[in-house]
Design a protein around this motif. Structure first.
Motif, PDB file in Angstrom:
ATOM      1  N   ALA A   1     -23.480  10.377  25.083  1.00 35.25           N
ATOM      2  CA  ALA A   1     -23.496  10.477  23.628  1.00 35.25           C
ATOM      3  C   ALA A   1     -24.314  11.663  23.122  1.00 35.25           C
ATOM      4  CB  ALA A   1     -24.007   9.179  23.009  1.00 35.25           C
ATOM      5  N   PHE A   2     -25.503  11.863  23.645  1.00 39.92           N
ATOM      6  CA  PHE A   2     -26.350  12.954  23.169  1.00 39.92           C
ATOM      7  C   PHE A   2     -25.659  14.298  23.371  1.00 39.92           C
ATOM      8  CE2 PHE A   2     -29.572  16.241  23.819  1.00 39.92           C
ATOM      9  CZ  PHE A   2     -30.260  16.135  22.609  1.00 39.92           C
ATOM     10  N   VAL A   3     -25.094  14.505  24.544  1.00 38.56           N
ATOM     11  CA  VAL A   3     -24.394  15.752  24.845  1.00 38.56           C
ATOM     12  C   VAL A   3     -23.155  15.885  23.955  1.00 38.56           C
ATOM     13  CG1 VAL A   3     -23.169  17.062  26.632  1.00 38.56           C
ATOM     14  CG2 VAL A   3     -25.248  15.795  27.219  1.00 38.56           C
ATOM     15  N   ALA A   4     -22.423  14.793  23.772  1.00 34.57           N
ATOM     16  CA  ALA A   4     -21.202  14.814  22.962  1.00 34.57           C
ATOM     17  C   ALA A   4     -21.496  15.212  21.519  1.00 34.57           C
ATOM     18  CB  ALA A   4     -20.523  13.450  23.001  1.00 34.57           C
TER      19      ALA A   4
ATOM     20  N   ALA B   1     -20.475  18.567  19.538  1.00 39.61           N
ATOM     21  CA  ALA B   1     -19.732  18.477  18.273  1.00 39.61           C
ATOM     22  C   ALA B   1     -20.431  19.294  17.185  1.00 39.61           C
ATOM     23  CB  ALA B   1     -19.591  17.024  17.846  1.00 39.61           C
ATOM     24  N   GLU B   2     -21.744  19.201  17.129  1.00 40.44           N
ATOM     25  CA  GLU B   2     -22.505  19.978  16.145  1.00 40.44           C
ATOM     26  C   GLU B   2     -22.365  21.477  16.407  1.00 40.44           C
ATOM     27  OE1 GLU B   2     -27.146  20.569  15.061  1.00 40.44           O
ATOM     28  OE2 GLU B   2     -26.448  18.497  15.167  1.00 40.44           O
ATOM     29  N   THR B   3     -22.369  21.868  17.670  1.00 40.82           N
ATOM     30  CA  THR B   3     -22.189  23.274  18.034  1.00 40.82           C
ATOM     31  C   THR B   3     -20.829  23.777  17.582  1.00 40.82           C
ATOM     32  OG1 THR B   3     -23.672  23.071  19.928  1.00 40.82           O
ATOM     33  CG2 THR B   3     -22.081  24.876  19.993  1.00 40.82           C
ATOM     34  N   VAL B   4     -19.791  22.994  17.837  1.00 38.63           N
ATOM     35  CA  VAL B   4     -18.430  23.366  17.455  1.00 38.63           C
ATOM     36  C   VAL B   4     -18.318  23.480  15.935  1.00 38.63           C
ATOM     37  CG1 VAL B   4     -16.047  22.507  17.391  1.00 38.63           C
ATOM     38  CG2 VAL B   4     -17.331  22.495  19.546  1.00 38.63           C
TER      39      VAL B   4
ATOM     40  N   VAL C   1     -13.798  19.056  14.629  1.00 43.30           N
ATOM     41  CA  VAL C   1     -13.973  18.274  15.854  1.00 43.30           C
ATOM     42  C   VAL C   1     -13.047  17.064  15.828  1.00 43.30           C
ATOM     43  CG1 VAL C   1     -15.578  16.846  17.177  1.00 43.30           C
ATOM     44  CG2 VAL C   1     -16.360  18.995  16.173  1.00 43.30           C
ATOM     45  N   LEU C   2     -12.320  16.875  16.910  1.00 43.82           N
ATOM     46  CA  LEU C   2     -11.556  15.651  17.145  1.00 43.82           C
ATOM     47  C   LEU C   2     -12.377  14.846  18.140  1.00 43.82           C
ATOM     48  CD1 LEU C   2      -8.006  17.198  17.556  1.00 43.82           C
ATOM     49  CD2 LEU C   2      -9.065  16.287  15.495  1.00 43.82           C
ATOM     50  N   GLY C   3     -12.921  13.746  17.707  1.00 49.44           N
ATOM     51  CA  GLY C   3     -13.828  12.969  18.534  1.00 49.44           C
ATOM     52  C   GLY C   3     -15.237  13.095  17.989  1.00 49.44           C
ATOM     53  N   PRO C   4     -16.228  13.121  18.840  1.00 51.56           N
ATOM     54  CA  PRO C   4     -16.073  13.152  20.298  1.00 51.56           C
ATOM     55  C   PRO C   4     -15.591  11.810  20.845  1.00 51.56           C
ATOM     56  CG  PRO C   4     -18.400  13.033  19.716  1.00 51.56           C
ATOM     57  CD  PRO C   4     -17.630  13.172  18.435  1.00 51.56           C
ATOM     58  N   PHE C   5     -14.881  11.906  21.947  1.00 50.61           N
ATOM     59  CA  PHE C   5     -14.384  10.740  22.662  1.00 50.61           C
ATOM     60  C   PHE C   5     -15.223  10.549  23.909  1.00 50.61           C
ATOM     61  CE2 PHE C   5     -10.793  12.535  20.313  1.00 50.61           C
ATOM     62  CZ  PHE C   5     -10.455  11.444  19.534  1.00 50.61           C
ATOM     63  N   PHE C   6     -15.413   9.284  24.286  1.00 56.97           N
ATOM     64  CA  PHE C   6     -16.277   8.966  25.422  1.00 56.97           C
ATOM     65  C   PHE C   6     -15.495   8.533  26.652  1.00 56.97           C
ATOM     66  CE2 PHE C   6     -18.616   8.326  21.477  1.00 56.97           C
ATOM     67  CZ  PHE C   6     -19.642   9.244  21.670  1.00 56.97           C
TER      68      PHE C   6
ATOM     69  N   SER D   1     -20.900  25.564  32.365  1.00 58.89           N
ATOM     70  CA  SER D   1     -21.923  24.897  33.168  1.00 58.89           C
ATOM     71  C   SER D   1     -23.009  24.340  32.257  1.00 58.89           C
ATOM     72  CB  SER D   1     -22.539  25.874  34.175  1.00 58.89           C
ATOM     73  OG  SER D   1     -21.568  26.256  35.106  1.00 58.89           O
ATOM     74  N   LYS D   2     -23.260  23.045  32.398  1.00 59.43           N
ATOM     75  CA  LYS D   2     -24.320  22.399  31.614  1.00 59.43           C
ATOM     76  C   LYS D   2     -25.673  22.792  32.186  1.00 59.43           C
ATOM     77  CE  LYS D   2     -21.536  18.300  30.601  1.00 59.43           C
ATOM     78  NZ  LYS D   2     -21.452  16.853  30.824  1.00 59.43           N
ATOM     79  N   PRO D   3     -26.654  22.985  31.354  1.00 57.48           N
ATOM     80  CA  PRO D   3     -26.588  22.970  29.895  1.00 57.48           C
ATOM     81  C   PRO D   3     -26.041  24.289  29.368  1.00 57.48           C
ATOM     82  CG  PRO D   3     -28.825  23.447  30.578  1.00 57.48           C
ATOM     83  CD  PRO D   3     -28.015  23.226  31.833  1.00 57.48           C
ATOM     84  N   PHE D   4     -25.324  24.232  28.267  1.00 57.61           N
ATOM     85  CA  PHE D   4     -24.787  25.437  27.644  1.00 57.61           C
ATOM     86  C   PHE D   4     -25.182  25.437  26.174  1.00 57.61           C
ATOM     87  CE2 PHE D   4     -21.415  22.275  28.309  1.00 57.61           C
ATOM     88  CZ  PHE D   4     -21.182  21.882  27.002  1.00 57.61           C
ATOM     89  N   GLY D   5     -25.121  26.605  25.572  1.00 59.17           N
ATOM     90  CA  GLY D   5     -25.520  26.747  24.185  1.00 59.17           C
ATOM     91  C   GLY D   5     -24.380  27.193  23.303  1.00 59.17           C
ATOM     92  N   PHE D   6     -24.720  27.450  22.056  1.00 62.77           N
ATOM     93  CA  PHE D   6     -23.756  27.840  21.039  1.00 62.77           C
ATOM     94  C   PHE D   6     -22.921  29.033  21.483  1.00 62.77           C
ATOM     95  CE2 PHE D   6     -22.682  30.587  17.461  1.00 62.77           C
ATOM     96  CZ  PHE D   6     -21.969  29.722  16.646  1.00 62.77           C
ATOM     97  N   HIS D   7     -23.574  30.082  21.978  1.00 66.42           N
ATOM     98  CA  HIS D   7     -22.859  31.317  22.309  1.00 66.42           C
ATOM     99  C   HIS D   7     -21.885  31.121  23.470  1.00 66.42           C
ATOM    100  CE1 HIS D   7     -24.995  33.616  19.372  1.00 66.42           C
ATOM    101  NE2 HIS D   7     -26.156  33.187  19.844  1.00 66.42           N
TER     102      HIS D   7
END
Length: 141
Positions: free
Chosen positions: A35-38, A42-45, A52-57, A124-130
């Motif tokens: 959930a935290f990553v999702a 979503a916030e990044t997108v 955003v469609l979702g996020p789906f788990f 590759s996690k972790p990834f950022g906005f860019h």
């Protein structure tokens, strides 16, 4: 995504019209079991100006959404926990020619079932906005 777009998709309205109505922003499906990553993704997108469609788990929820609306792009976590993965959704996206990226915390390792997807880019996690925006821009250009 606004309800009017879902109604338009259900009634069979032309897909290019839906994109016009969203001012050319992309609708991006997110499949991520954590959930935290999702929600961070979503916030990044959304910060990049996309919908955003979702996020789906899980794959089942994400696959049901495909019957309602066609995403422009998708970001899929490979490992969905409890022995589940995103393989079934990846196959559907590939058949429908919807571009997508795998998000993974496992570096170069991959499940043998994903060998048919060696051409699919990975974040590759972790990834950022860019990294997310670069991946979307590259695949959609």
């Amino acid at each position: 995504m606004t309800p009017i777009l879902i109604v338009a998709a259900i009634k069979g309205t032309d897909y290019s019209f839906r994109k016009f109505m969203t001012h050319q922003k992309l609708n991006i499906l997110i499949l991520e079991d954590e959930a935290f990553v999702a929600y961070d993704l979503a916030e990044t997108v959304e910060s990049a100006g996309h919908g955003v469609l979702g996020p789906f788990f899980n794959c089942e929820e994400a696959e049901k959404s495909l019957a309602i609306v066609k995403p422009d792009y998708a970001i899929l976590d490979i490992d969905l926990g409890n022995g589940k993965d995103s393989l079934s959704l990846a196959k559907q996206l590939k058949v429908r020619a919807i571009p997508f990226t795998f998000a993974t915390g496992y570096g170069g390792e991959q499940n043998e079932h994903f060998r048919d997807f060696e051409d699919i880019p990975r974040l590759s996690k972790p990834f950022g906005f860019h990294e997310v925006e670069d991946q979307i821009s590259t695949l959609m250009s």
